[in-house]
Write a protein that holds these residues in place. Structure first.
Motif, PDB file in Angstrom:
ATOM      1  N   SER A 280      31.214  45.860  42.642  1.00 36.35           N
ATOM      2  CA  SER A 280      30.048  46.043  43.501  1.00 36.35           C
ATOM      3  C   SER A 280      30.326  45.480  44.886  1.00 36.35           C
ATOM      4  CB  SER A 280      28.820  45.358  42.888  1.00 36.35           C
ATOM      5  OG  SER A 280      29.051  43.966  42.735  1.00 36.35           O
ATOM      6  N   SER A 281      29.461  45.836  45.829  1.00 36.52           N
ATOM      7  CA  SER A 281      29.557  45.329  47.196  1.00 36.52           C
ATOM      8  C   SER A 281      28.452  44.316  47.420  1.00 36.52           C
ATOM      9  CB  SER A 281      29.417  46.472  48.208  1.00 36.52           C
ATOM     10  OG  SER A 281      30.439  47.424  48.037  1.00 36.52           O
ATOM     11  N   ARG A 282      28.797  43.225  48.103  1.00 37.86           N
ATOM     12  CA  ARG A 282      27.806  42.191  48.380  1.00 37.86           C
ATOM     13  C   ARG A 282      28.134  41.522  49.714  1.00 37.86           C
ATOM     14  NH1 ARG A 282      28.248  37.795  44.167  1.00 37.86           N
ATOM     15  NH2 ARG A 282      27.950  39.600  42.790  1.00 37.86           N
ATOM     16  N   ASN A 283      27.247  41.707  50.678  1.00 38.62           N
ATOM     17  CA  ASN A 283      27.417  41.088  52.004  1.00 38.62           C
ATOM     18  C   ASN A 283      28.772  41.417  52.631  1.00 38.62           C
ATOM     19  OD1 ASN A 283      24.872  39.799  51.741  1.00 38.62           O
ATOM     20  ND2 ASN A 283      25.804  38.108  50.613  1.00 38.62           N
ATOM     21  N   GLY A 284      29.200  42.663  52.466  1.00 38.58           N
ATOM     22  CA  GLY A 284      30.467  43.089  53.048  1.00 38.58           C
ATOM     23  C   GLY A 284      31.683  42.810  52.202  1.00 38.58           C
ATOM     24  N   ASP A 285      31.512  42.099  51.094  1.00 36.59           N
ATOM     25  CA  ASP A 285      32.629  41.792  50.199  1.00 36.59           C
ATOM     26  C   ASP A 285      32.631  42.737  49.002  1.00 36.59           C
ATOM     27  OD1 ASP A 285      33.415  39.675  51.770  1.00 36.59           O
ATOM     28  OD2 ASP A 285      32.285  38.188  50.611  1.00 36.59           O
ATOM     29  N   LEU A 286      33.805  42.936  48.452  1.00 35.47           N
ATOM     30  CA  LEU A 286      33.955  43.707  47.218  1.00 35.47           C
ATOM     31  C   LEU A 286      34.112  42.712  46.077  1.00 35.47           C
ATOM     32  CD1 LEU A 286      34.271  46.696  46.253  1.00 35.47           C
ATOM     33  CD2 LEU A 286      36.737  46.314  46.330  1.00 35.47           C
ATOM     34  N   ILE A 287      33.213  42.757  45.106  1.00 34.43           N
ATOM     35  CA  ILE A 287      33.241  41.825  43.976  1.00 34.43           C
ATOM     36  C   ILE A 287      33.609  42.601  42.717  1.00 34.43           C
ATOM     37  CG2 ILE A 287      32.013  40.036  42.727  1.00 34.43           C
ATOM     38  CD1 ILE A 287      32.141  39.517  45.717  1.00 34.43           C
ATOM     39  N   ALA A 288      34.741  42.268  42.122  1.00 33.67           N
ATOM     40  CA  ALA A 288      35.204  42.947  40.905  1.00 33.67           C
ATOM     41  C   ALA A 288      35.277  41.932  39.776  1.00 33.67           C
ATOM     42  CB  ALA A 288      36.573  43.575  41.134  1.00 33.67           C
ATOM     43  N   THR A 289      34.650  42.244  38.648  1.00 33.48           N
ATOM     44  CA  THR A 289      34.639  41.324  37.515  1.00 33.48           C
ATOM     45  C   THR A 289      34.978  42.060  36.225  1.00 33.48           C
ATOM     46  OG1 THR A 289      32.270  41.677  37.087  1.00 33.48           O
ATOM     47  CG2 THR A 289      32.869  39.884  38.578  1.00 33.48           C
TER      48      THR A 289
ATOM     49  N   SER B 165      37.076  33.670  21.506  1.00 34.08           N
ATOM     50  CA  SER B 165      36.949  33.245  22.898  1.00 34.08           C
ATOM     51  C   SER B 165      36.568  34.431  23.771  1.00 34.08           C
ATOM     52  CB  SER B 165      38.274  32.652  23.409  1.00 34.08           C
ATOM     53  OG  SER B 165      38.746  31.622  22.561  1.00 34.08           O
ATOM     54  N   GLU B 166      36.099  34.109  24.949  1.00 32.80           N
ATOM     55  CA  GLU B 166      35.837  35.138  25.959  1.00 32.80           C
ATOM     56  C   GLU B 166      36.479  34.697  27.270  1.00 32.80           C
ATOM     57  OE1 GLU B 166      31.836  37.256  27.007  1.00 32.80           O
ATOM     58  OE2 GLU B 166      32.111  35.648  28.493  1.00 32.80           O
ATOM     59  N   PHE B 167      37.312  35.560  27.838  1.00 31.60           N
ATOM     60  CA  PHE B 167      37.869  35.253  29.153  1.00 31.60           C
ATOM     61  C   PHE B 167      37.282  36.221  30.183  1.00 31.60           C
ATOM     62  CE2 PHE B 167      40.933  38.319  27.403  1.00 31.60           C
ATOM     63  CZ  PHE B 167      41.089  39.210  28.456  1.00 31.60           C
ATOM     64  N   SER B 168      37.276  35.787  31.418  1.00 33.17           N
ATOM     65  CA  SER B 168      36.738  36.622  32.482  1.00 33.17           C
ATOM     66  C   SER B 168      37.545  36.425  33.756  1.00 33.17           C
ATOM     67  CB  SER B 168      35.261  36.300  32.750  1.00 33.17           C
ATOM     68  OG  SER B 168      35.105  34.964  33.180  1.00 33.17           O
ATOM     69  N   ILE B 169      37.488  37.437  34.596  1.00 35.92           N
ATOM     70  CA  ILE B 169      38.167  37.405  35.900  1.00 35.92           C
ATOM     71  C   ILE B 169      37.176  37.868  36.942  1.00 35.92           C
ATOM     72  CG2 ILE B 169      40.123  38.256  37.261  1.00 35.92           C
ATOM     73  CD1 ILE B 169      41.461  39.043  34.599  1.00 35.92           C
ATOM     74  N   GLU B 170      37.150  37.179  38.069  1.00 40.73           N
ATOM     75  CA  GLU B 170      36.314  37.606  39.192  1.00 40.73           C
ATOM     76  C   GLU B 170      37.154  37.626  40.460  1.00 40.73           C
ATOM     77  OE1 GLU B 170      32.837  35.658  41.860  1.00 40.73           O
ATOM     78  OE2 GLU B 170      32.283  36.001  39.763  1.00 40.73           O
ATOM     79  N   ILE B 171      37.236  38.781  41.083  1.00 39.59           N
ATOM     80  CA  ILE B 171      38.001  38.961  42.315  1.00 39.59           C
ATOM     81  C   ILE B 171      37.021  39.214  43.459  1.00 39.59           C
ATOM     82  CG2 ILE B 171      39.798  40.291  43.479  1.00 39.59           C
ATOM     83  CD1 ILE B 171      40.816  38.820  41.028  1.00 39.59           C
ATOM     84  N   THR B 172      37.181  38.482  44.557  1.00 38.89           N
ATOM     85  CA  THR B 172      36.356  38.681  45.744  1.00 38.89           C
ATOM     86  C   THR B 172      37.268  39.075  46.903  1.00 38.89           C
ATOM     87  OG1 THR B 172      34.760  37.018  45.006  1.00 38.89           O
ATOM     88  CG2 THR B 172      34.675  37.661  47.317  1.00 38.89           C
ATOM     89  N   ALA B 173      37.020  40.257  47.472  1.00 41.46           N
ATOM     90  CA  ALA B 173      37.872  40.782  48.547  1.00 41.46           C
ATOM     91  C   ALA B 173      37.021  41.120  49.760  1.00 41.46           C
ATOM     92  CB  ALA B 173      38.618  42.026  48.078  1.00 41.46           C
ATOM     93  N   THR B 174      37.529  40.770  50.940  1.00 37.69           N
ATOM     94  CA  THR B 174      36.856  41.093  52.195  1.00 37.69           C
ATOM     95  C   THR B 174      37.730  42.065  52.979  1.00 37.69           C
ATOM     96  OG1 THR B 174      35.886  38.869  52.276  1.00 37.69           O
ATOM     97  CG2 THR B 174      35.824  40.174  54.302  1.00 37.69           C
ATOM     98  N   PRO B 175      37.328  43.331  53.097  1.00 40.38           N
ATOM     99  CA  PRO B 175      38.155  44.314  53.822  1.00 40.38           C
ATOM    100  C   PRO B 175      38.192  44.024  55.323  1.00 40.38           C
ATOM    101  CG  PRO B 175      36.537  45.380  52.387  1.00 40.38           C
ATOM    102  CD  PRO B 175      36.149  43.943  52.492  1.00 40.38           C
ATOM    103  N   LYS B 176      39.262  44.449  55.958  1.00 38.81           N
ATOM    104  CA  LYS B 176      39.395  44.351  57.413  1.00 38.81           C
ATOM    105  C   LYS B 176      38.761  45.574  58.077  1.00 38.81           C
ATOM    106  CE  LYS B 176      43.731  41.720  57.730  1.00 38.81           C
ATOM    107  NZ  LYS B 176      45.158  41.774  58.170  1.00 38.81           N
TER     108      LYS B 176
END
Length: 296
Positions: free
Chosen positions: A140-149, A247-258
């Motif tokens: 999803s997009s949030r405040n100009g950032d791309l949030i991938a989980t 167990s449960e593992f998770s990953i969260e990536i936050t990217a800010t495009p140029k």
């Protein structure tokens, strides 16, 4: 495995057919008007061109869906509904406005509707084979950032999951966008590693979060002159927690495009499906290794 190949095949064929029809309408609206309508009004060529433009937009949407290995059953059903509405509109046109059409026009409307009906049936059948992937992923997009989980439950103790997650060189074995990982220095907070991509590109990352047995995070050095991607900031968090059956593992990536607003929007639209596919593949590959090692 999502078993989406059949649905994506017919989405692709539908895209090509829609694009062909759209281009024909745009290029030959003037010549088609007297072929389709018995007494075409002056506005008819413009309406046909408008319809052609709409078909090209529809074709682009179908193309994007067809490229997505993890296209959902609901998304395919939405396309099926649009195709069914086209068929219904064609039936209504011939049934109630037949006198306004030429014999050729009726034939063309009928043939196109039959092809669209075929795609609707084939896509619906293909959608029935789609299985929702076990990893729960979102982009999803949030405040100009791309949030991938992504989240994934595994039948493995938290100790095994943590050991696999922190095996940094082996990260390249499960991440499709990485071919090699080198630990350059340290461990825990401040640890640095270098990741290599499939085209020879590489970049450095520094650990900025470390809770033993629970979580770690990295900040990617996007400010480096040789950083290969159009991002001004990129960071990731990896977490694990115990659940009822493992167990449960998770990953969260936050990217800010140029770039400007348009460039950031284009990057976000293109990257969304890619991020999701990479994370789902990674989660599944990791889960396979974690459960294998848990079994001994």
């Amino acid at each position: 495995m999502t078993h989406s190949a059949t649905a994506r095949l017919f989405l692709k064929l539908n895209s090509q057919y829609s694009a062909l029809c759209g281009l024909v309408l745009l290029a030959a609206a003037g010549a088609l008007s007297p072929m389709i309508f018995a007494q075409p009004a002056d506005w008819v060529p413009g309406a046909l061109r408008l319809l052609g433009g709409g078909l090209l937009g529809f074709a682009a949407l179908l193309y994007v869906l067809a490229k997505n290995r993890f296209v959902s059953r609901a998304s395919v059903h939405e396309i099926v509904l649009l195709d069914v509405l086209w068929v219904i509109a064609s039936i209504v046109t011939v049934a109630f406005f037949g006198p306004l059409l030429t014999t050729t026009g009726i034939s063309l409307v009928t043939i196109v509707a039959m092809v669209v009906a075929f795609f609707a049936i084939a896509q619906f059948a293909g959608a029935a084979k789609i299985v929702k992937p076990r990893p729960v992923a979102d982009v999803s997009s949030r405040n100009g950032d791309l949030i991938a989980t992504v989240k994934r439950e595994v039948k493995a103790p938290i100790e095994t999951v943590w050991e696999v997650m922190t095996d940094h060189p082996a990260y390249a074995d499960v991440a499709s966008n990485i071919t090699k990982v080198e630990v350059l220095s340290g461990e825990g907070i401040g640890m640095t590693r270098r990741c290599h991509g499939p085209k020879g590109e590489s970049w450095e990352e520094t650990c900025d979060l470390f809770v033993p047995g629970r979580a770690f995070g990295f900040r990617i050095h996007t400010e480096a002159e040789d950083y290969p991607y159009p991002l001004s900031a990129l960071s990731g968090k990896w977490l694990v927690k115990p659940v009822k059956d493992g167990s449960e593992f998770s990953i969260e990536i936050t990217a800010t495009p140029k770039g400007n607003a348009l460039a950031r929007w284009v990057f976000t639209m293109v990257a969304k499906h890619q991020f999701k596919a990479v994370l789902i593949d990674l989660a599944d590959a990791w889960a396979t290794r974690m459960e294998r090692e848990a079994r001994g």
